[in-house]
Design a protein around this motif. Sequence first.
Motif, mmCIF file in Angstrom:
data_model
loop_
_atom_site.group_PDB
_atom_site.id
_atom_site.type_symbol
_atom_site.label_atom_id
_atom_site.label_comp_id
_atom_site.label_asym_id
_atom_site.label_seq_id
_atom_site.Cartn_x
_atom_site.Cartn_y
_atom_site.Cartn_z
ATOM 1 N N LEU A 82 0.812 -1.219 0.000
ATOM 2 C CA LEU A 82 0.000 0.000 0.000
ATOM 3 C C LEU A 82 0.844 1.266 0.000
ATOM 4 O O LEU A 82 0.384 2.325 -0.423
ATOM 5 C CB LEU A 82 -0.941 0.016 1.212
ATOM 6 C CG LEU A 82 -2.178 -0.890 1.109
ATOM 7 C CD1 LEU A 82 -2.898 -0.932 2.445
ATOM 8 C CD2 LEU A 82 -3.128 -0.393 0.021
ATOM 9 N N SER A 83 2.120 1.159 0.475
ATOM 10 C CA SER A 83 3.027 2.310 0.541
ATOM 11 C C SER A 83 2.318 3.537 1.104
ATOM 12 O O SER A 83 2.050 4.516 0.398
ATOM 13 C CB SER A 83 3.592 2.625 -0.845
ATOM 14 O OG SER A 83 4.320 1.538 -1.323
ATOM 15 N N PRO A 84 1.971 3.519 2.382
ATOM 16 C CA PRO A 84 1.213 4.632 2.967
ATOM 17 C C PRO A 84 1.986 5.943 2.916
ATOM 18 O O PRO A 84 3.219 5.943 2.876
ATOM 19 C CB PRO A 84 0.982 4.182 4.414
ATOM 20 C CG PRO A 84 2.049 3.171 4.681
ATOM 21 C CD PRO A 84 2.317 2.491 3.381
ATOM 22 N N SER A 85 1.238 7.068 2.972
ATOM 23 C CA SER A 85 1.869 8.386 2.955
ATOM 24 C C SER A 85 2.452 8.688 4.335
ATOM 25 O O SER A 85 2.199 7.977 5.309
ATOM 26 C CB SER A 85 0.840 9.452 2.571
ATOM 27 O OG SER A 85 -0.243 9.410 3.460
ATOM 28 N N ALA A 86 3.229 9.782 4.405
ATOM 29 C CA ALA A 86 3.974 10.101 5.627
ATOM 30 C C ALA A 86 3.065 10.252 6.845
ATOM 31 O O ALA A 86 3.394 9.782 7.946
ATOM 32 C CB ALA A 86 4.781 11.379 5.411
ATOM 33 N N ASP A 87 1.886 10.905 6.654
ATOM 34 C CA ASP A 87 1.004 11.113 7.812
ATOM 35 C C ASP A 87 0.337 9.815 8.259
ATOM 36 O O ASP A 87 -0.075 9.677 9.406
ATOM 37 C CB ASP A 87 -0.057 12.175 7.491
ATOM 38 C CG ASP A 87 -0.804 11.861 6.199
ATOM 39 O OD1 ASP A 87 -0.266 11.077 5.403
ATOM 40 O OD2 ASP A 87 -1.915 12.396 6.006
ATOM 41 N N GLU A 88 0.227 8.830 7.377
ATOM 42 C CA GLU A 88 -0.376 7.543 7.740
ATOM 43 C C GLU A 88 0.639 6.598 8.389
ATOM 44 O O GLU A 88 0.276 5.750 9.207
ATOM 45 C CB GLU A 88 -0.966 6.864 6.490
ATOM 46 C CG GLU A 88 -2.156 7.609 5.907
ATOM 47 C CD GLU A 88 -2.556 7.102 4.534
ATOM 48 O OE1 GLU A 88 -3.631 7.482 4.061
ATOM 49 O OE2 GLU A 88 -1.781 6.321 3.928
ATOM 50 N N ILE A 90 2.775 7.145 10.572
ATOM 51 C CA ILE A 90 2.857 7.348 12.037
ATOM 52 C C ILE A 90 1.925 6.387 12.767
ATOM 53 O O ILE A 90 2.236 5.899 13.855
ATOM 54 C CB ILE A 90 2.496 8.812 12.379
ATOM 55 C CG1 ILE A 90 3.484 9.753 11.681
ATOM 56 C CG2 ILE A 90 2.485 9.047 13.870
ATOM 57 C CD1 ILE A 90 3.068 11.207 11.671
ATOM 58 N N ILE A 91 0.753 6.104 12.160
ATOM 59 C CA ILE A 91 -0.250 5.257 12.809
ATOM 60 C C ILE A 91 0.300 3.865 13.076
ATOM 61 O O ILE A 91 0.023 3.255 14.118
ATOM 62 C CB ILE A 91 -1.518 5.153 11.925
ATOM 63 C CG1 ILE A 91 -2.029 6.543 11.535
ATOM 64 C CG2 ILE A 91 -2.599 4.342 12.606
ATOM 65 C CD1 ILE A 91 -2.399 7.416 12.694
ATOM 66 N N VAL A 92 1.094 3.353 12.135
ATOM 67 C CA VAL A 92 1.533 1.968 12.213
ATOM 68 C C VAL A 92 2.947 1.822 12.768
ATOM 69 O O VAL A 92 3.380 0.722 13.096
ATOM 70 C CB VAL A 92 1.428 1.324 10.804
ATOM 71 C CG1 VAL A 92 2.606 1.705 9.920
ATOM 72 C CG2 VAL A 92 1.303 -0.185 10.868
ATOM 73 N N THR A 93 3.661 2.944 12.890
ATOM 74 C CA THR A 93 5.068 2.887 13.314
ATOM 75 C C THR A 93 5.225 2.238 14.688
ATOM 76 O O THR A 93 6.093 1.384 14.900
ATOM 77 C CB THR A 93 5.678 4.306 13.336
ATOM 78 O OG1 THR A 93 5.547 4.867 12.033
ATOM 79 C CG2 THR A 93 7.139 4.258 13.726
ATOM 80 N N SER A 94 4.377 2.630 15.640
ATOM 81 C CA SER A 94 4.521 2.091 17.002
ATOM 82 C C SER A 94 4.338 0.581 17.024
ATOM 83 O O SER A 94 5.078 -0.140 17.718
ATOM 84 C CB SER A 94 3.526 2.769 17.946
ATOM 85 O OG SER A 94 2.205 2.576 17.459
ATOM 86 N N THR A 119 9.339 4.049 5.790
ATOM 87 C CA THR A 119 9.680 5.236 6.587
ATOM 88 C C THR A 119 10.691 6.108 5.858
ATOM 89 O O THR A 119 11.378 5.671 4.949
ATOM 90 C CB THR A 119 10.277 4.829 7.956
ATOM 91 O OG1 THR A 119 11.355 3.916 7.731
ATOM 92 C CG2 THR A 119 9.252 4.174 8.826
ATOM 93 N N ASP A 120 10.783 7.387 6.325
ATOM 94 C CA ASP A 120 11.750 8.321 5.730
ATOM 95 C C ASP A 120 12.987 8.414 6.612
ATOM 96 O O ASP A 120 13.109 7.741 7.640
ATOM 97 C CB ASP A 120 11.114 9.696 5.543
ATOM 98 C CG ASP A 120 10.571 10.257 6.860
ATOM 99 O OD1 ASP A 120 10.887 9.668 7.922
ATOM 100 O OD2 ASP A 120 9.830 11.253 6.822
#
Length: 841
Positions: A82-88, A90-94, A119-120
């Motif tokens: 899905l390659s989520p955008s930068a703001d999305e 964050i939701i899954v990073t934790s 991630t960037d």
Amino acid sequence: ADYSPFLGIEKGAVLQEARVFNDPQLDPRRCSQVITKLLYLLNQGETFTKVEATEVFFAVTKLFQSKDIGLRRMVYVMIKELSPSADEVIIVTSSLMKDMTSKTDMYRANAIRVLCRITDGTLLTQIERYLKQAIVDKNPVVASATLVSGIHLLQTNPEIVKRWSNEVQEAVQSRAALVQFHALALLHQIRQNDRLAVNKLVSSLTKGSVRSPLAQCLLIRYTSQVIRESANNNQAGDRPFYDFLEGCLRHKAEMVIFEAARAITELNGVTSRELTPAITVLQLFLSSSKPVLRFAAVRTLNKVAMTHPMAVTNCNIDMESLISDQNRSIATLAITTLLKTGNESSVDRLMKQITNFMSDIADEFKIVVVEAIRSLCLKFPLKHRSLMNFLSNILREEGGFEYKKAIVDSIVILIRDIPEAKESGLLHLCEFIEDCEFTYLSTQILHFLGIEGPKTSDPSKYIRYIYNRVHLENATVRAGAVSTLAKFGAMVDTLKPRVFVLLRRCLFDNDDEVRDRATLYLNTLGGDGAVVETGEDVKEFLFGSLDIPLEPSEEAFDINSVPKEVKTQPLAEKKAPGKKPTGLGAPPAGPPSTVDAYEKLLSSIPEFANFGKLFKSSAPVELTEAETEYAVNVVKHIFDGHVVFQYNCTNTIPEQLLENVTVIVDASEAEEFAEVASKPLRSLPYDSPGQTFVAFEKPEGVPAVGKFSNMLRFIVKEVDPSTGEAEDDGVEDEYQLEELEVVAADYMLKVGVSNFRNAWETMDADCERVDEYGLGPRESLAEAVNAVINLLGMQPCEGTEVVPNNSRSHTCLLSGVYIGNVKVLVRLQFGLDGPKDVAMK
């Protein structure tokens, strides 16, 4: 047919199914099935809108609640795809960072892969400490996952990855095969721009610290690269590198042995002594039970044979046994290698083996063998008789055009380069054209025969073969045969009377080209009582350069060899001026005069006189391809309540006259149109354009669109070429034309405005309409802008049709007049939404 579990699935239905991700009691098996369907849609090129992708992403993140290992793996794959955008992200990073420090190794490895993918650089610096630890982790799966992620990250965040050098260096010493392989690949990429660092890396590892066969293969490649790049590779200081390659020939892994042997054979300036150990191990592979080893060995030996044929001769006995190998690729390589390395005494034996072999292989392999035989014949000219006989025999067997052309080209080259082969080779070609089914090859052979045949000791024996072509072939080959006969007559005085007799017979041929050539050559050679030109003039005319090489050549065709200036010949007869119509068959330059000319033409036709004022005439749309028997294009004339199609027709066949020419139009896919009138074309002579018309009624003031099928129908009459008179009786015939569409842009006139801003502000705000569109993935922003301009059919203003390079947004201004004289202004705002998706307001 095999059943596909994905047969007939639709995006909408799958997105509905994805609601199971929100259930309080998750069903891991059902969720995995839905994710599989979503992955299938993504990999089949299905595009999800921004909203759809976001909803799916958030729903998938809820599946982290499940402890099912299989489902968790599917979640990782889905997030990567899905390659989520930068703001999305964050939701899954934790959740991913939690998995990265989990006690379950499978979670850790996959979490690292996903994090590094989505991630960037900012987040990477936060988790860099964990990644460094993972590189030297005891679990090889975790270490390999991190190293592979590092290889990918090196393309986007090289500065971060370069800080991992110490850990990667430690991983190179790992006992796990894949970890060592991936670590070596990453370490080399980190240092690849530093030649000294690569030299040090190779020097340290060639001393024996690499255990993994895969890593050893990589090291062999890096060593070969160092040897190639070294300016002093002939000095004693670089010999340890060669000794390392030679030492790898004794490795226990077959892949390492082959990689080392191939590397040695590809070294620049390699000597026969250095080649010997590599050739020896490749020879052992030739008798391996594994097809892949036999193929790899024979392919490498085939390359070596091009530069060091004597070094490969020791393998000839082993390769002869491969001629009967079940794998035809191996057998073909074996044959071609033997032909390169064989000596004169082995030629006849090889030919016997190849004869049985040729019937079992495809044409593409046969061509390779033919080219190898040609090279062998040039190498051993004394064997030309047996090799020429072989080529002649296979020429008469079944085969495609490219295969037959390769044989003919080979025979031509042998005739040209081996004088003793000329007469037998020409006879073989003459026998072939007796049954040749390819017009191109027949004409090429006749052309070559006309050049070489007269130079032989007995040119008369070829005349029979040439004249047979005049009787038994199609017009193209007959014309070629006439030219070849003329060349024999010009070059061989004793044959001239016989050639005259044969050329006179050709004057009664039913083809214009054949008759014209016969007349021309009789006149040129003096066979019709005319004053003959000098012998030099005749030879220059018949044998002079065509400026473009037609004979087969080893060299690639060079377009620069073709002269850029065309030599023009004065015309014997000029057509009367004004024969072709101006302005109607093809519209005149300049829109106003075009509309006026069309309006004048249409108003003069009674059937269309009451249609009112002509609003717009389109540019001609081609309904036939170039170089066809009949050329037809159509102009769409738009009235308020009618559309008239003007079909501009040209007859390109001199021997035909067309009468009662009409176009039968099928409007079944244009429901709002009804045919009301048509005007046929009474007569359409050769090369004299004419028009036929069909008119349709449509709802008044409505931009009706539709697709129309077209069939050209006419009566064809044969024309006598000598008198120009047509026969009385004709035959009704039809000719299928391309489909035609009336589109929305046909109801819009391109009319510009001098000051777009003023024009915009003076228009009533109530007339404004605003919409937003997702245009989907496009090649570029410029391509999207051009597509919309063409779709609307409007005039770009103030140069806004040009999109600056690398621009991610653009505004385009358009102006036009819509049917009913309605002024229209459009302001388009484009923007890139993601890598290639274009949004428009």
